[in-house]
Enzyme design. Structure first.
Site, PDB file in Angstrom:
ATOM      1  N   ASP A  18      42.516  29.028   7.567  1.00  0.00           N
ATOM      2  CA  ASP A  18      41.317  28.327   8.038  1.00  0.00           C
ATOM      3  C   ASP A  18      41.610  26.874   8.401  1.00  0.00           C
ATOM      4  O   ASP A  18      40.690  26.094   8.648  1.00  0.00           O
ATOM      5  CB  ASP A  18      40.176  28.423   7.021  1.00  0.00           C
ATOM      6  CG  ASP A  18      40.457  27.669   5.734  1.00  0.00           C
ATOM      7  OD1 ASP A  18      41.639  27.440   5.421  1.00  0.00           O
ATOM      8  OD2 ASP A  18      39.490  27.309   5.030  1.00  0.00           O
ATOM      9  N   ASP A  45      42.554  24.196   6.885  1.00  0.00           N
ATOM     10  CA  ASP A  45      42.164  23.013   6.107  1.00  0.00           C
ATOM     11  C   ASP A  45      43.353  22.436   5.344  1.00  0.00           C
ATOM     12  O   ASP A  45      43.246  21.398   4.706  1.00  0.00           O
ATOM     13  CB  ASP A  45      40.989  23.304   5.164  1.00  0.00           C
ATOM     14  CG  ASP A  45      41.310  24.306   4.063  1.00  0.00           C
ATOM     15  OD1 ASP A  45      42.376  24.959   4.130  1.00  0.00           O
ATOM     16  OD2 ASP A  45      40.488  24.449   3.132  1.00  0.00           O
ATOM     17  N   SER A  90      40.571  31.416   3.320  1.00  0.00           N
ATOM     18  CA  SER A  90      41.596  30.380   3.420  1.00  0.00           C
ATOM     19  C   SER A  90      43.007  30.964   3.533  1.00  0.00           C
ATOM     20  O   SER A  90      43.328  31.649   4.485  1.00  0.00           O
ATOM     21  CB  SER A  90      41.468  29.437   2.228  1.00  0.00           C
ATOM     22  OG  SER A  90      42.186  28.253   2.432  1.00  0.00           O
ATOM     23  N   ASP A 101      47.195  26.835   7.402  1.00  0.00           N
ATOM     24  CA  ASP A 101      46.831  28.091   6.742  1.00  0.00           C
ATOM     25  C   ASP A 101      45.726  28.754   7.560  1.00  0.00           C
ATOM     26  O   ASP A 101      45.352  28.267   8.629  1.00  0.00           O
ATOM     27  CB  ASP A 101      46.430  27.858   5.274  1.00  0.00           C
ATOM     28  CG  ASP A 101      45.132  27.093   5.125  1.00  0.00           C
ATOM     29  OD1 ASP A 101      44.729  26.410   6.086  1.00  0.00           O
ATOM     30  OD2 ASP A 101      44.505  27.169   4.049  1.00  0.00           O
TER      31      ASP A 101
END
EC number: 5.4.2.10
Length: 446
Positions: A244, A246, A99, A242
């Site tokens: 990833d 999400d 992440s 960010d």
């Protein structure tokens, strides 16, 4: 050793998260998912970290060793994995990402066949299998029973259609100038494509991933460059993702970073005005600012608080029949469009709201002015149970007397304690935070 943290398995690539660990974990997961298998296919995606190649190869080896067929779809956002796992009727989905963490960390997240993050009891079962040598040995296939893997590059189109479907069909982004900071991460292809196809004038920064520059002084954790670019280019709005994708951070046309709770609150009232807010409530977390609660109350919307972590937010949303929630860090869940926090879905709703209201971002988001809040991440050497720390209860009582809300919690992925203080007097909050920091330095050998 416990494998799973608050968001899957995470650690330094090659150390805690080695190729051996990834392969064995994939085998354990394969053994678990086999019990409920419908298609004998598991989807695997990743972000843009260099170590993703190593971990992906290890996961594919582990899954095929226990007889699973694997679809590899390359760099894609975490919410895309959640969507595609269900959309392509896979038994499970696996996302390789840490992440917002630096490039040298990596992680493994699991999704069930409905695209939901697996629950803690399933994590515990997979962990139990991981440590069972006999079960792992007996599950390995031979000859024709070994699984196959297939790399497919065209599934990005399915996800793009899904994102565009969350945007009102009667609207266009033709007169909107948007700056996107894709954090050299998983959204580097998909985010610009979506905005361009909807007609926006798109400027993209940090879109050249090299394996080690993901989240590096950019993206949702470092929106300073985005803020400067929005001002310089006279854009209408800026969005930072960010690694990833999400989570999402919003920057208004003046280059001001919008507080995450302001994004949540304003979107909640927008949904409510459209009669699209189910349950008359929003789920946020214990970290959310009290100003959000007061704002929602003034609009007759209830605020429920979950533990930190988008999976806990989603759990509470499901339990209470609520379709909207999120965290001030930028994870926002529109359950009508996504199974998890999705930065792109959130960005679509923000621009739709701006167009529907006919107002600038700064005008819309000024409706919520967060109360002074300080969050301090303190590095520690030990995670002593909080209830066993002498004097902590007394400290909390004294803070309450001063009208200061406090929250102290350990990070699930790092040796860090997060210290949060919030009150209406900035100077008092700062003064008390100095005292709280000294207290925890002494108590936890920080």
């Amino acid at each position: 050793m416990k494998l799973f943290g608050t968001d899957g398995v995470r650690g330094k690539a090659g150390e805690k998260l080695s190729a051996q660990t990834a392969m064995r974990l994939a085998m354990a997961a394969g053994i678990y998912f086999r019990k409920y298998s419908a298609t004998n296919v598991i989807l695997v995606g990743k972000d843009t970290r260099k170590s993703g190649y190593m971990i992906e190869t290890a996961i594919v080896a582990g899954l095929t060793a226990v007889g699973y067929n694997v679809l590899q779809i390359g760099p894609m956002p975490t919410p895309a994995i959640a969507f595609l796992t269900e959309n392509m009727r896979c038994d499970a989905g696996i996302m390789i990402s840490a992440s917002h963490n630096p490039y040298y960390d990596n992680g493994i997240k699991f999704f069930d066949n409905c695209g939901d993050k697996i629950e803690e009891n399933i994590e515990a079962e997979i962990e139990k299998i991981y440590y069972d040598d006999e079960m792992i040995a007996n599950a390995q296939k031979t000859m024709t029973e070994i699984g196959a893997n297939k790399r497919i590059d065209d599934v990005i189109g399915r996800y793009i259609v899904q994102i565009k479907n969350s945007f009102p069909k009667e609207l266009t982004l033709k007169n909107l100038r948007v700056v996107l900071d894709v954090a050299n991460g998983a959204a580097y292809k998909v985010a610009p494509t979506v905005f361009s196809e909807l007609g926006a004038d798109v400027i993209v920064i940090n879109d050249e991933p090299n394996g080690s520059n993901i989240n590096q002084s950019c993206g949702a954790l470092h929106p300073e460059e985005l803020a400067n670019e929005v001002k310089r280019l006279r854009a209408d709005i800026g969005f930072a993702f960010d690694g990833d994708a999400d989570r999402l951070v919003v920057v208004d046309e003046n280059g001001e970073v919008v507080h995450g709770d302001a994004v949540l609150g304003v979107l909640a009232t927008y949904l409510n005005e459209k009669k699209a807010l189910k349950g008359g409530a929003v789920v946020a977390t214990v970290m959310s600012n009290a100003a959000l609660e007061d704002y929602l109350k003034s609009h007759k919307i209830k605020l429920l608080r979950a533990n930190v972590g988008d999976k806990y937010v989603l759990e509470m949303m499901k339990e209470n029949g609520i379709n909207f929630g999120g965290e001030q860090s930028g994870h926002v869940i529109f359950n009508d469009y996504a199974k998890t926090g999705d930065g792109l879905v959130t960005s679509m709703q923000v621009v739709a709201m701006m167009l529907k209201k006919g107002k600038k971002a700064s005008e819309i988001f000024k409706a919520i002015k967060p109360y002074p809040q300080i969050l301090l991440n303190l590095k520690i050497t030990e995670k002593k149970p909080l209830e066993k720390i002498a004097g902590l209860k007394e400290l909390e009582k004294n803070l309450e007397k001063d009208g200061i809300r406090s929250l102290f919690r350990y990070s699930g992925t790092e040796n860090v304690i997060r210290l949060l203080l919030e009150g209406k007097n900035q100077n008092l909050v700062e003064k008390r935070m100095n005292e709280v920091e000294k207290f925890f330095i002494k108590a936890l050998n920080a």
